[in-house]
Design an enzyme around this catalytic site. Structure first.
Site, PDB file in Angstrom:
ATOM      1  N   HIS A  81       7.369 -10.657  51.974  1.00 58.55           N
ATOM      2  CA  HIS A  81       7.306 -11.365  53.260  1.00 58.55           C
ATOM      3  C   HIS A  81       7.075 -12.867  53.091  1.00 58.55           C
ATOM      4  O   HIS A  81       7.244 -13.618  54.053  1.00 58.55           O
ATOM      5  CB  HIS A  81       6.192 -10.794  54.138  1.00 58.55           C
ATOM      6  CG  HIS A  81       6.442  -9.391  54.604  1.00 58.55           C
ATOM      7  ND1 HIS A  81       7.627  -9.001  55.186  1.00 58.55           N
ATOM      8  CD2 HIS A  81       5.654  -8.278  54.564  1.00 58.55           C
ATOM      9  CE1 HIS A  81       7.559  -7.716  55.486  1.00 58.55           C
ATOM     10  NE2 HIS A  81       6.384  -7.249  55.111  1.00 58.55           N
ATOM     11  N   ASP A 117      11.333  -1.062  50.955  1.00 59.93           N
ATOM     12  CA  ASP A 117      10.097  -1.005  51.734  1.00 59.93           C
ATOM     13  C   ASP A 117      10.428  -0.670  53.192  1.00 59.93           C
ATOM     14  O   ASP A 117      11.528  -0.967  53.668  1.00 59.93           O
ATOM     15  CB  ASP A 117       9.407  -2.359  51.654  1.00 59.93           C
ATOM     16  CG  ASP A 117       7.990  -2.349  52.192  1.00 59.93           C
ATOM     17  OD1 ASP A 117       7.056  -2.196  51.392  1.00 59.93           O
ATOM     18  OD2 ASP A 117       7.822  -2.500  53.417  1.00 59.93           O
ATOM     19  N   HIS A 119       9.373  -2.129  55.688  1.00 54.15           N
ATOM     20  CA  HIS A 119       9.512  -3.408  56.390  1.00 54.15           C
ATOM     21  C   HIS A 119      10.644  -4.234  55.787  1.00 54.15           C
ATOM     22  O   HIS A 119      10.905  -4.167  54.582  1.00 54.15           O
ATOM     23  CB  HIS A 119       8.212  -4.216  56.292  1.00 54.15           C
ATOM     24  CG  HIS A 119       7.001  -3.489  56.774  1.00 54.15           C
ATOM     25  ND1 HIS A 119       6.152  -2.814  55.924  1.00 54.15           N
ATOM     26  CD2 HIS A 119       6.512  -3.327  58.023  1.00 54.15           C
ATOM     27  CE1 HIS A 119       5.171  -2.267  56.631  1.00 54.15           C
ATOM     28  NE2 HIS A 119       5.376  -2.554  57.904  1.00 54.15           N
ATOM     29  N   ASP A 204       6.100   2.893  51.722  1.00 58.45           N
ATOM     30  CA  ASP A 204       5.598   3.192  53.058  1.00 58.45           C
ATOM     31  C   ASP A 204       6.671   3.763  53.979  1.00 58.45           C
ATOM     32  O   ASP A 204       6.417   4.022  55.150  1.00 58.45           O
ATOM     33  CB  ASP A 204       4.951   1.957  53.697  1.00 58.45           C
ATOM     34  CG  ASP A 204       5.719   0.671  53.444  1.00 58.45           C
ATOM     35  OD1 ASP A 204       6.807   0.725  52.842  1.00 58.45           O
ATOM     36  OD2 ASP A 204       5.217  -0.394  53.836  1.00 58.45           O
TER      37      ASP A 204
END
Length: 242
Positions: A81, A117, A119, A204
């Site tokens: 990120h 991921d 995200h 995740d």
């Protein structure tokens, strides 16, 4: 194993704004606080963040030299990120981007970064948005934090087409991931012919993750690892780093 050594400022500045690096290091030295609502730090965070980036550089370099045939970074904080000039989403420095830039500096011309991921890897996308030498492919939940990553985001200028986003709806699992790898990732890799494959390996997206929303299981991750192994063996002399 590779010790978590601190990278030099020039190593970080290959992907991060030169003003960002000293500002963040200075902030991390200040005790305990927040860089943004999600990204906190404590007295050990400077060593951890710098060590994560430096350790990834050294592992990737050893992979390029043929000293190892697989690298796996077990570290916190994560990195995908972190943009050129912003720490966010628990990420301080963009470890995988720093490693990719190190490989570029060592002479590799084409690097594939695959991000599975839950995200979207907005920071990695930001860093390589205009760079045709790095192909960034992200499989992620949509809609979800950080709000980026629709399929229309494909890069800019010379980098147009080298950013590939695959946003999945809630409940997506192994079968859909396998199909997307077979019909999209593998053909793109065959055209791009990467000299190294780097993976942002967040787990995740597992069906049991309480905050996720995807439905992958152990077999799904095994499939992803095997397919990425095959891509690395076919095009990159086996150079594969998670």
């Amino acid at each position: 194993t590779f010790p978590a050594r601190a990278p030099t400022a020039p190593e970080l500045e290959r992907v991060h704004d030169p003003k960002f690096v000293p500002r963040v290091i200075e902030a991390l030295a200040g005790g305990t606080a927040y860089l943004d609502p999600d990204t906190y730090f404590s007295p050990g965070s400077a060593a951890a963040a710098l060590g994560a980036a430096g350790g990834c550089i050294d592992a990737a370099s050893a992979l390029r030299r043929g000293e190892i045939d697989l690298a796996f970074g077990l570290h916190r904080p994560p990195g995908h990120h972190a943009t050129r000039g912003t720490a966010m989403g628990f990420c301080i420095f963009n470890n995988i981007a720093v490693a990719a830039a190190a490989l570029r500096a060592e002479g590799l011309e084409r690097i594939l970064i695959f991000d599975f991921d839950v995200h979207h890897g907005n920071g990695t996308q930001d860093i390589f948005w205009s760079d045709p030498r790095v192909m960034f492919i992200s499989f992620h939940l949509w809609p979800h934090y950080p709000g980026s990553g629709p399929c229309e985001e494909t890069g800019r200028g010379e980098g147009d087409g080298y950013t590939v986003n695959v946003p999945f709806p809630h409940g997506t699992g192994n079968a859909e991931y396998r199909l997307a790898v077979e019909r999209l990732v593998e053909p793109l890799a065959d055209r791009f012919r990467p000299e190294a494959v780097l993976v942002s390996a967040g787990y995740d997206g597992h069906r049991d993750d309480p905050l996720g929303g995807l439905a992958l299981d152990e077999e799904g991750y095994r499939m992803l690892g095997a397919r990425l192994r095959r891509i690395a063996d076919r095009h990159a002399g086996g150079k594969l780093m998670f």
